[in-house]
Motif scaffolding. Structure first.
Motif, PDB file in Angstrom:
ATOM      1  N   PHE A   1       4.924  28.705  60.925  1.00  0.00           N
ATOM      2  CA  PHE A   1       4.443  30.089  60.919  1.00  0.00           C
ATOM      3  C   PHE A   1       4.195  30.471  59.467  1.00  0.00           C
ATOM      4  O   PHE A   1       4.417  29.660  58.555  1.00  0.00           O
TER       5      PHE A   1
ATOM      6  N   ARG B   1       4.649  35.976  60.378  1.00  0.00           N
ATOM      7  CA  ARG B   1       3.460  36.177  61.194  1.00  0.00           C
ATOM      8  C   ARG B   1       3.259  34.986  62.116  1.00  0.00           C
ATOM      9  O   ARG B   1       3.321  33.830  61.682  1.00  0.00           O
ATOM     10  N   LEU B   2       2.990  35.276  63.389  1.00  0.00           N
ATOM     11  CA  LEU B   2       2.711  34.254  64.390  1.00  0.00           C
ATOM     12  C   LEU B   2       1.276  34.382  64.875  1.00  0.00           C
ATOM     13  O   LEU B   2       0.829  35.476  65.217  1.00  0.00           O
TER      14      LEU B   2
ATOM     15  N   SER C   1       1.825  24.698  65.512  1.00  0.00           N
ATOM     16  CA  SER C   1       1.569  25.627  64.409  1.00  0.00           C
ATOM     17  C   SER C   1       1.128  26.993  64.908  1.00  0.00           C
ATOM     18  O   SER C   1       0.124  27.117  65.628  1.00  0.00           O
ATOM     19  N   PHE C   2       1.872  28.010  64.496  1.00  0.00           N
ATOM     20  CA  PHE C   2       1.482  29.402  64.683  1.00  0.00           C
ATOM     21  C   PHE C   2       1.050  29.988  63.343  1.00  0.00           C
ATOM     22  O   PHE C   2       1.061  31.207  63.151  1.00  0.00           O
ATOM     23  N   ALA C   3       0.658  29.104  62.410  1.00  0.00           N
ATOM     24  CA  ALA C   3       0.400  29.527  61.033  1.00  0.00           C
ATOM     25  C   ALA C   3      -1.034  29.986  60.807  1.00  0.00           C
ATOM     26  O   ALA C   3      -1.274  30.997  60.162  1.00  0.00           O
TER      27      ALA C   3
END
Length: 418
Positions: A375, A392-393, A49-51
């Motif tokens: 993301f 957005r990352l 997860s880059f969220a």
């Protein structure tokens, strides 16, 4: 039995419908946070997860907080830590903030400071005290979606604040008046902004301040990420620049918001506002009506930890997160196809990616989740929901190896969609 159940369910349904029909019109503008929903993915071990825009819990100063809490709950101290306190905030913590702000060029006293339950609460309070229905809030394009969520309940109209615009001030004022209100404030994050990671130059900060002077509006300076600089020289906050111009914080229109969430611990919900005394006085009245005060024991614990280890702890975060940012930028260079652009921040927690115009970030997320990578789609960060070809990352939560693997997966998903 079936008839009895159906009869008992009907009053429940009717009552619920009656209650929801009584909700104020402003609730129609309250929407679920896409980030809050995506954070649920963090519990799934197979998702990269880059969220989430959150700090890595592995680096919380746990021992320092354990010692601080133990001290706060000692027999001598518990009567203070577990008791009501002043709405303005715990005095030793406000005094620490006075010194912290001085290091960043802001000369103030504890009477210029309010402790809030995170800077998010301060955003809600500022929306409440400034915005009437139809008033204009100037925001960056894109902007922090939590700010939009905080302001939405007060039914503003949104317009754009851009340091590089040539748009006449008279046009901004005329548009606000035509919409039935006035320009009340400009909201922006000056350092490593959420979501773009972009930092305003000193010249751009001065331009924003001059524009606010011409518009006669407040400036809300969100400095949540200010301490997370990994390269380059610090740039003075807008509030510091304004104090240089006007000589006294009580003559300033800028309201500075700080937070311990990105540096020490978000779960304790401790942030602060620094502003001219009349603004702080109104914020205090607002807080008294809302929750009386920020939790005393949390303030005491944060004060102890800030006095003891703030600088050394932040230095460690800069080392760890700075390496992760470089890992993400390098992975993007390796794995993104042509036609994809991204920001190259000097700090913070985010990289902003722009896709080809015919791609939609929300649709891309559906495909990315099949590859177990997440993301935040970019459209949620725009007041008008535009520019959906963005995303957005976050890099603060993932080790370099995970970043490499996740960006490789994402790059392949984007190629497949192109």
């Amino acid at each position: 039995m079936e008839n009895i159940m159906s009869l008992s369910e009907k009053p429940l349904e009717n009552t619920t419908a009656q209650l929801t029909a009584l909700f104020a019109d402003r609730t129609q503008r309250m929407k679920a946070s896409e980030i809050r929903e995506l954070l649920k993915l963090l519990a799934q071990p197979d998702i990269i997860s880059f969220a989430g825009g959150i700090p890595d819990p592995a680096y919380f100063p746990r021992e320092a907080f354990a010692e601080a809490m133990s001290k706060a709950l000692s027999e001598q101290a518990a009567s203070v830590a577990l008791q009501y306190s002043t709405s303005e905030g715990y005095t030793p913590l406000r005094d620490w903030i006075v010194g912290y702000m001085a290091r960043h060029g802001v000369t103030c006293t504890r009477d210029n400071i309010l402790i809030a339950a995170g800077s998010q609460q301060a955003l809600d309070y500022l929306g409440k005290i400034f915005l009437d229905q139809g008033d204009t809030a100037l925001v960056t394009w894109p902007t922090y979606m939590g700010a939009l969520g905080a302001f939405n309940a007060y039914e503003p109209r949104y317009d754009r604040i851009d340091p590089q615009t040539n748009r006449p001030v008279e046009d901004v004022l005329a548009d606000a008046k035509a919409a039935g209100g006035a320009v009340k404030f400009a909201y922006l994050s000056t350092d490593f902004a959420n979501p773009t990671g972009v930092t305003l130059t000193e010249e751009q900060r001065r331009t924003v301040l001059a524009r606010a002077d011409a518009l006669g509006c407040a400036v809300i300076e969100d400095a949540a990420y200010q301490e997370l600089r990994y390269r380059g020289e610090e740039i003075k906050p807008i509030l510091a620049l304004e104090i240089e111009e006007k000589g006294d914080i009580d003559a300033c229109r800028t309201i500075y918001l700080g937070s311990f969430s990105k540096t020490l611990a978000p779960g304790l919900r401790v942030g602060w506002a620094v502003a001219a005394k009349p603004v702080i006085s109104q914020l205090v009245l607002t807080k008294q009506a809302a929750d009386l005060q920020t939790a005393t024991i949390n303030q005491i614990a944060v004060s102890e930890v800030a006095h003891g280890v703030f600088d050394s702890h932040v230095a460690k975060l800069r080392e760890v997160y700075g390496a992760r940012l470089q890992a993400m930028l390098a992975a993007l260079e390796r794995h993104m196809p042509e036609g994809i652009a991204w920001t190259k921040p000097d700090g913070g927690m985010f990289v902003w990616v722009t896709l080809p115009r015919d791609m939609d970030g929300a649709e891309l997320l559906k495909e990315a989740l099949k590859a177990n990578v997440a993301f935040v789609p970019g459209g949620a960060f725009y007041a008008d929901g535009s520019n959906t070809n963005t995303l957005r990352l976050n890099f603060s939560m993932s080790a370099a190896s995970k970043i490499e693997e996740g960006i490789a997966r994402l790059g392949q998903v984007i190629r497949d969609q192109m």
